[in-house]
Design a protein around this motif. Structure first.
Motif, PDB file in Angstrom:
ATOM      1  N   SER A 159     -10.366   4.408   2.736  1.00  0.00           N
ATOM      2  CA  SER A 159     -11.598   4.085   2.015  1.00  0.00           C
ATOM      3  C   SER A 159     -12.771   4.344   2.940  1.00  0.00           C
ATOM      4  CB  SER A 159     -11.601   2.625   1.564  1.00  0.00           C
ATOM      5  OG  SER A 159     -12.906   2.228   1.163  1.00  0.00           O
ATOM      6  N   LEU A 160     -13.616   5.308   2.595  1.00  0.00           N
ATOM      7  CA  LEU A 160     -14.795   5.594   3.407  1.00  0.00           C
ATOM      8  C   LEU A 160     -15.763   4.410   3.422  1.00  0.00           C
ATOM      9  CD1 LEU A 160     -16.394   7.498   5.176  1.00  0.00           C
ATOM     10  CD2 LEU A 160     -17.048   8.792   3.143  1.00  0.00           C
ATOM     11  N   PRO A 161     -16.059   3.778   2.277  1.00  0.00           N
ATOM     12  CA  PRO A 161     -16.915   2.589   2.345  1.00  0.00           C
ATOM     13  C   PRO A 161     -16.331   1.487   3.226  1.00  0.00           C
ATOM     14  CG  PRO A 161     -16.826   3.395   0.094  1.00  0.00           C
ATOM     15  CD  PRO A 161     -15.794   4.165   0.871  1.00  0.00           C
ATOM     16  N   TYR A 162     -15.011   1.287   3.161  1.00  0.00           N
ATOM     17  CA  TYR A 162     -14.400   0.240   3.980  1.00  0.00           C
ATOM     18  C   TYR A 162     -14.506   0.580   5.466  1.00  0.00           C
ATOM     19  CZ  TYR A 162     -11.351  -3.460   5.568  1.00  0.00           C
ATOM     20  OH  TYR A 162     -10.881  -4.582   6.198  1.00  0.00           O
ATOM     21  N   ALA A 163     -14.271   1.847   5.837  1.00  0.00           N
ATOM     22  CA  ALA A 163     -14.353   2.244   7.241  1.00  0.00           C
ATOM     23  C   ALA A 163     -15.744   1.986   7.806  1.00  0.00           C
ATOM     24  CB  ALA A 163     -13.983   3.714   7.396  1.00  0.00           C
ATOM     25  N   VAL A 164     -16.766   2.333   7.027  1.00  0.00           N
ATOM     26  CA  VAL A 164     -18.147   2.106   7.462  1.00  0.00           C
ATOM     27  C   VAL A 164     -18.419   0.615   7.612  1.00  0.00           C
ATOM     28  CG1 VAL A 164     -20.565   2.314   6.733  1.00  0.00           C
ATOM     29  CG2 VAL A 164     -19.016   4.279   6.561  1.00  0.00           C
ATOM     30  N   ALA A 165     -17.990  -0.163   6.623  1.00  0.00           N
ATOM     31  CA  ALA A 165     -18.198  -1.609   6.683  1.00  0.00           C
ATOM     32  C   ALA A 165     -17.456  -2.233   7.860  1.00  0.00           C
ATOM     33  CB  ALA A 165     -17.750  -2.247   5.371  1.00  0.00           C
ATOM     34  N   ALA A 166     -16.261  -1.704   8.159  1.00  0.00           N
ATOM     35  CA  ALA A 166     -15.463  -2.260   9.251  1.00  0.00           C
ATOM     36  C   ALA A 166     -16.154  -2.096  10.595  1.00  0.00           C
ATOM     37  CB  ALA A 166     -14.084  -1.599   9.280  1.00  0.00           C
ATOM     38  N   VAL A 167     -16.715  -0.917  10.857  1.00  0.00           N
ATOM     39  CA  VAL A 167     -17.368  -0.727  12.160  1.00  0.00           C
ATOM     40  C   VAL A 167     -18.746  -1.371  12.192  1.00  0.00           C
ATOM     41  CG1 VAL A 167     -16.066   1.275  12.927  1.00  0.00           C
ATOM     42  CG2 VAL A 167     -18.037   1.618  11.463  1.00  0.00           C
ATOM     43  N   LEU A 168     -19.406  -1.503  11.057  1.00  0.00           N
ATOM     44  CA  LEU A 168     -20.647  -2.273  11.028  1.00  0.00           C
ATOM     45  C   LEU A 168     -20.374  -3.734  11.374  1.00  0.00           C
ATOM     46  CD1 LEU A 168     -22.416  -0.862   7.844  1.00  0.00           C
ATOM     47  CD2 LEU A 168     -23.340  -0.820  10.181  1.00  0.00           C
ATOM     48  N   THR A 169     -19.206  -4.222  10.989  1.00  0.00           N
ATOM     49  CA  THR A 169     -18.835  -5.606  11.264  1.00  0.00           C
ATOM     50  C   THR A 169     -18.330  -5.793  12.689  1.00  0.00           C
ATOM     51  OG1 THR A 169     -18.243  -5.925   8.938  1.00  0.00           O
ATOM     52  CG2 THR A 169     -17.333  -7.501  10.524  1.00  0.00           C
ATOM     53  N   ALA A 170     -17.430  -4.913  13.118  1.00  0.00           N
ATOM     54  CA  ALA A 170     -16.778  -5.090  14.423  1.00  0.00           C
ATOM     55  C   ALA A 170     -17.568  -4.526  15.585  1.00  0.00           C
ATOM     56  CB  ALA A 170     -15.390  -4.447  14.389  1.00  0.00           C
ATOM     57  N   ARG A 171     -18.439  -3.525  15.303  1.00  0.00           N
ATOM     58  CA  ARG A 171     -19.175  -2.809  16.354  1.00  0.00           C
ATOM     59  C   ARG A 171     -18.225  -2.211  17.384  1.00  0.00           C
ATOM     60  NH1 ARG A 171     -23.026  -0.706  14.596  1.00  0.00           N
ATOM     61  NH2 ARG A 171     -23.436  -0.103  16.768  1.00  0.00           N
ATOM     62  N   ALA A 172     -17.023  -1.862  16.931  1.00  0.00           N
ATOM     63  CA  ALA A 172     -16.009  -1.270  17.800  1.00  0.00           C
ATOM     64  C   ALA A 172     -14.985  -0.592  16.917  1.00  0.00           C
ATOM     65  CB  ALA A 172     -15.339  -2.342  18.664  1.00  0.00           C
ATOM     66  N   SER A 173     -14.109   0.182  17.558  1.00  0.00           N
ATOM     67  CA  SER A 173     -13.017   0.832  16.844  1.00  0.00           C
ATOM     68  C   SER A 173     -11.758   0.703  17.686  1.00  0.00           C
ATOM     69  CB  SER A 173     -13.336   2.311  16.596  1.00  0.00           C
ATOM     70  OG  SER A 173     -12.222   2.981  16.042  1.00  0.00           O
ATOM     71  N   ASP A 174     -10.866  -0.179  17.252  1.00  0.00           N
ATOM     72  CA  ASP A 174      -9.585  -0.304  17.939  1.00  0.00           C
ATOM     73  C   ASP A 174      -8.470  -0.295  16.897  1.00  0.00           C
ATOM     74  OD1 ASP A 174      -9.441  -2.916  16.860  1.00  0.00           O
ATOM     75  OD2 ASP A 174     -10.418  -3.768  18.626  1.00  0.00           O
ATOM     76  N   LEU A 175      -7.247  -0.602  17.302  1.00  0.00           N
ATOM     77  CA  LEU A 175      -6.108  -0.455  16.403  1.00  0.00           C
ATOM     78  C   LEU A 175      -6.184  -1.376  15.189  1.00  0.00           C
ATOM     79  CD1 LEU A 175      -3.077  -0.066  18.842  1.00  0.00           C
ATOM     80  CD2 LEU A 175      -4.267   1.706  17.555  1.00  0.00           C
ATOM     81  N   SER A 176      -6.874  -2.503  15.322  1.00  0.00           N
ATOM     82  CA  SER A 176      -6.915  -3.452  14.210  1.00  0.00           C
ATOM     83  C   SER A 176      -8.229  -3.428  13.439  1.00  0.00           C
ATOM     84  CB  SER A 176      -6.662  -4.871  14.731  1.00  0.00           C
ATOM     85  OG  SER A 176      -7.702  -5.268  15.620  1.00  0.00           O
ATOM     86  N   THR A 177      -9.209  -2.637  13.864  1.00  0.00           N
ATOM     87  CA  THR A 177     -10.523  -2.645  13.219  1.00  0.00           C
ATOM     88  C   THR A 177     -10.431  -2.374  11.727  1.00  0.00           C
ATOM     89  OG1 THR A 177     -11.655  -1.966  15.245  1.00  0.00           O
ATOM     90  CG2 THR A 177     -12.789  -1.520  13.166  1.00  0.00           C
ATOM     91  N   PHE A 178      -9.544  -1.473  11.334  1.00  0.00           N
ATOM     92  CA  PHE A 178      -9.505  -1.023   9.942  1.00  0.00           C
ATOM     93  C   PHE A 178      -8.437  -1.726   9.121  1.00  0.00           C
ATOM     94  CE2 PHE A 178     -11.227   2.194  12.729  1.00  0.00           C
ATOM     95  CZ  PHE A 178     -12.489   2.353  12.170  1.00  0.00           C
ATOM     96  N   ASP A 179      -7.822  -2.780   9.681  1.00  0.00           N
ATOM     97  CA  ASP A 179      -6.938  -3.624   8.883  1.00  0.00           C
ATOM     98  C   ASP A 179      -7.765  -4.304   7.791  1.00  0.00           C
ATOM     99  OD1 ASP A 179      -4.947  -2.904  10.618  1.00  0.00           O
ATOM    100  OD2 ASP A 179      -4.803  -4.855  11.614  1.00  0.00           O
ATOM    101  N   TYR A 180      -7.125  -4.594   6.678  1.00  0.00           N
ATOM    102  CA  TYR A 180      -7.864  -5.152   5.546  1.00  0.00           C
ATOM    103  C   TYR A 180      -8.303  -6.588   5.815  1.00  0.00           C
ATOM    104  CZ  TYR A 180      -9.232  -6.593   0.905  1.00  0.00           C
ATOM    105  OH  TYR A 180      -9.961  -7.065  -0.156  1.00  0.00           O
ATOM    106  N   ARG A 181      -9.588  -6.850   5.551  1.00  0.00           N
ATOM    107  CA  ARG A 181     -10.161  -8.194   5.638  1.00  0.00           C
ATOM    108  C   ARG A 181     -11.133  -8.378   4.473  1.00  0.00           C
ATOM    109  NH1 ARG A 181     -10.029  -6.096  10.784  1.00  0.00           N
ATOM    110  NH2 ARG A 181      -8.851  -7.301  12.347  1.00  0.00           N
ATOM    111  N   PRO A 182     -11.022  -9.458   3.727  1.00  0.00           N
ATOM    112  CA  PRO A 182     -11.908  -9.653   2.567  1.00  0.00           C
ATOM    113  C   PRO A 182     -13.399  -9.585   2.887  1.00  0.00           C
ATOM    114  CG  PRO A 182     -10.052 -11.153   2.431  1.00  0.00           C
ATOM    115  CD  PRO A 182      -9.965 -10.495   3.776  1.00  0.00           C
ATOM    116  N   PRO A 183     -13.907 -10.169   3.993  1.00  0.00           N
ATOM    117  CA  PRO A 183     -15.348 -10.049   4.248  1.00  0.00           C
ATOM    118  C   PRO A 183     -15.801  -8.595   4.435  1.00  0.00           C
ATOM    119  CG  PRO A 183     -14.405 -11.815   5.572  1.00  0.00           C
ATOM    120  CD  PRO A 183     -13.259 -11.059   4.986  1.00  0.00           C
ATOM    121  N   VAL A 184     -14.963  -7.797   5.053  1.00  0.00           N
ATOM    122  CA  VAL A 184     -15.300  -6.372   5.211  1.00  0.00           C
ATOM    123  C   VAL A 184     -15.312  -5.683   3.856  1.00  0.00           C
ATOM    124  CG1 VAL A 184     -14.603  -4.189   6.269  1.00  0.00           C
ATOM    125  CG2 VAL A 184     -14.394  -6.326   7.560  1.00  0.00           C
ATOM    126  N   ALA A 185     -14.348  -6.035   3.019  1.00  0.00           N
ATOM    127  CA  ALA A 185     -14.302  -5.452   1.673  1.00  0.00           C
ATOM    128  C   ALA A 185     -15.554  -5.814   0.878  1.00  0.00           C
ATOM    129  CB  ALA A 185     -13.048  -5.920   0.946  1.00  0.00           C
TER     130      ALA A 185
END
Length: 436
Positions: A318-344
């Motif tokens: 999901s491109l929207p989810y990927a963008v939201a994930a890094v906006l939230t985490a400010r990083a990219s690691d193995l767990s950044t893109f795991d599903y989380r309701p707040p990111v969704a």
């Protein structure tokens, strides 16, 4: 002569041209880069092999013995077809395997199959490396010549033909004949499985790697494949021909296709990486201040313009989810893109659209522009994600990725893999796994 017959001749020509890459020593830049591709592929597979599904799968009726190695601590021995299946399937889990444009992932098809074949045939590391470069060349030319029709996904089929070429070279079989068998019995997955989060989709590369080895067995038993299979299936049923010249051109030993790959830094579909890099280049923004996010990109990436289902695989597509994930985490690691309701929830504020100026740059480049509205307007653009051959990773960056992914035996295994082409017998190269 029919169109499919002409395509069959072109595919056979491409295979014969590519096999020349395995005939002698690789030129230095190609040798070094191919070693990094092999090492990266094994590192990605080792990390994916630590998932719960892969751990249980290895424990479930794994055949004893067999001469090839499952890439896991203890270097589990297995028959070559089973080892190739498990290793390539594991490599699909985290979306970190290398790839090429227009779209394909040759190495995770080719390397597991080729290494299993080289182990059981006791080939040298130099022979393995040459076969990998040749198989990669075939897969890359096929991915360039044919454009897949959605929802056909690029795992499992054309990459498997390249894997069959590598296996045939290592086992002393006719690569054209073995590739024809692999092409006659392909695995053809669809994007829908990624969107839903159907993890059985991760077996597509495993089945292709397994099929490459089985194609060699079938050839030895007298089975024949259809040379017209590739043109019929990917020129008519699941795709169309867009660049037949990609099959017929001469191979430049100093510039094979493997040099034009990309290495992945983010544990998500490659189509998200430009947007991820753009977001990470922006200053941090409190998530609660974000009112809207715009992603301007190329039409090819619209396949991921969708909200994620509540699971990790779907989130990675999901491109929207990927963008939201890094906006939230400010990083990219193995767990950044795991599903989380707040990111969704944040992902619902992300819109995706095609920019005509960016579209004109595809597929030579994969440009993306991201605009974040958070009280102020923040904007960032990338021409290519970091790791593409236009903006390549350094050896140190590839090394650090490997150390992160490979686990406890990583330092010794890295040294062994980078000396692969000097090994008289590939069977000894994975010794650090056996000692883990």
């Amino acid at each position: 002569m029919s169109e499919t017959a002409e395509l069959a001749r072109a595919v056979s020509t491409a295979i014969r041209e590519a096999t020349g890459l395995s005939a002698g020593p690789l030129v230095e830049p190609v040798r070094r880069h191919a070693l990094h591709v092999v090492a990266d592929t094994i590192g990605v597979s080792l990390a994916g092999g630590r998932t719960a599904e892969m751990t249980r799968l290895r424990e479930s009726q794994l055949p004893a013995g067999g001469g090839a190695t499952v890439w896991a601590p203890g270097a589990i021995p297995a028959p070559p077809e089973e080892a190739a299946f498990l290793n390539a399937t594991a490599g699909s889990f985290l979306e970190l395997d290398e790839g090429m444009r227009p779209t394909g992932h040759p190495a995770m098809h080719v390397v597991p199959a080729a290494l299993a074949a080289a182990e059981v045939a006791h080939r040298s590391g130099a022979e393995l490396l040459g076969a990998v470069v040749a198989g990669y060349e075939v897969a890359a030319r096929l991915f360039t010549a044919f454009r897949l029709t959605p929802p056909t996904h690029p795992h499992g089929h054309l990459g498997g033909v390249g894997a069959a070429v590598a296996v045939a070279l290592l086992l002393g079989e006719d690569p054209v004949a073995v590739a024809a068998i692999a092409a006659t019995t392909p695995t053809v997955p669809v994007w829908n499985a990624c969107y839903e989060g159907a993890t059985a989709r991760n077996t597509a590369m495993g089945l292709a790697a397994q099929n490459a080895l089985r194609a060699a067995r079938l050839h030895r038993a007298g089975f024949r494949g259809s040379p017209e299979s590739v043109g019929a299936l990917f020129g008519r049923v699941t795709g169309r021909v867009v660049d037949v010249d990609a099959l017929a051109g001469a191979v430049d030993p100093a510039r094979p296709a493997i040099l034009r790959n990309y290495f992945k830094r983010h544990s998500a579909c490659a189509l998200t990486h430009g947007a991820i890099d753009a977001v990470l280049s922006l200053p941090a923004v409190p998530v609660e201040q974000i009112t809207a996010v715009e992603v301007h990109t190329v039409a090819n990436n619209l396949k991921l313009d969708r909200q994620a289902a509540p699971n990790d695989l779907s989130a990675r597509f999901s491109l929207p989810y990927a963008v939201a994930a890094v906006l939230t985490a400010r990083a990219s690691d193995l767990s950044t893109f795991d599903y989380r309701p707040p990111v969704a929830d944040l992902a619902r504020l992300v819109s995706v659209g095609v920019d005509d100026e960016l579209e004109r740059q595809w597929p030579r480049h994969s440009p993306t522009r991201v605009v974040v509205h958070a009280g102020e307007r923040l904007e960032a653009s990338v021409t290519d994600p970091r790791g593409h051959h236009h903006d390549p990773l350094s050896m140190d960056e590839i090394h650090r990725k490997f150390l992160l992914l490979a686990g406890e035996p990583a330092p010794r295994l890295w040294d062994s893999l980078l000396a692969l082409d000097r090994a008289p017998d590939v069977a000894g190269v994975l010794a650090p796994l056996r000692e883990a």
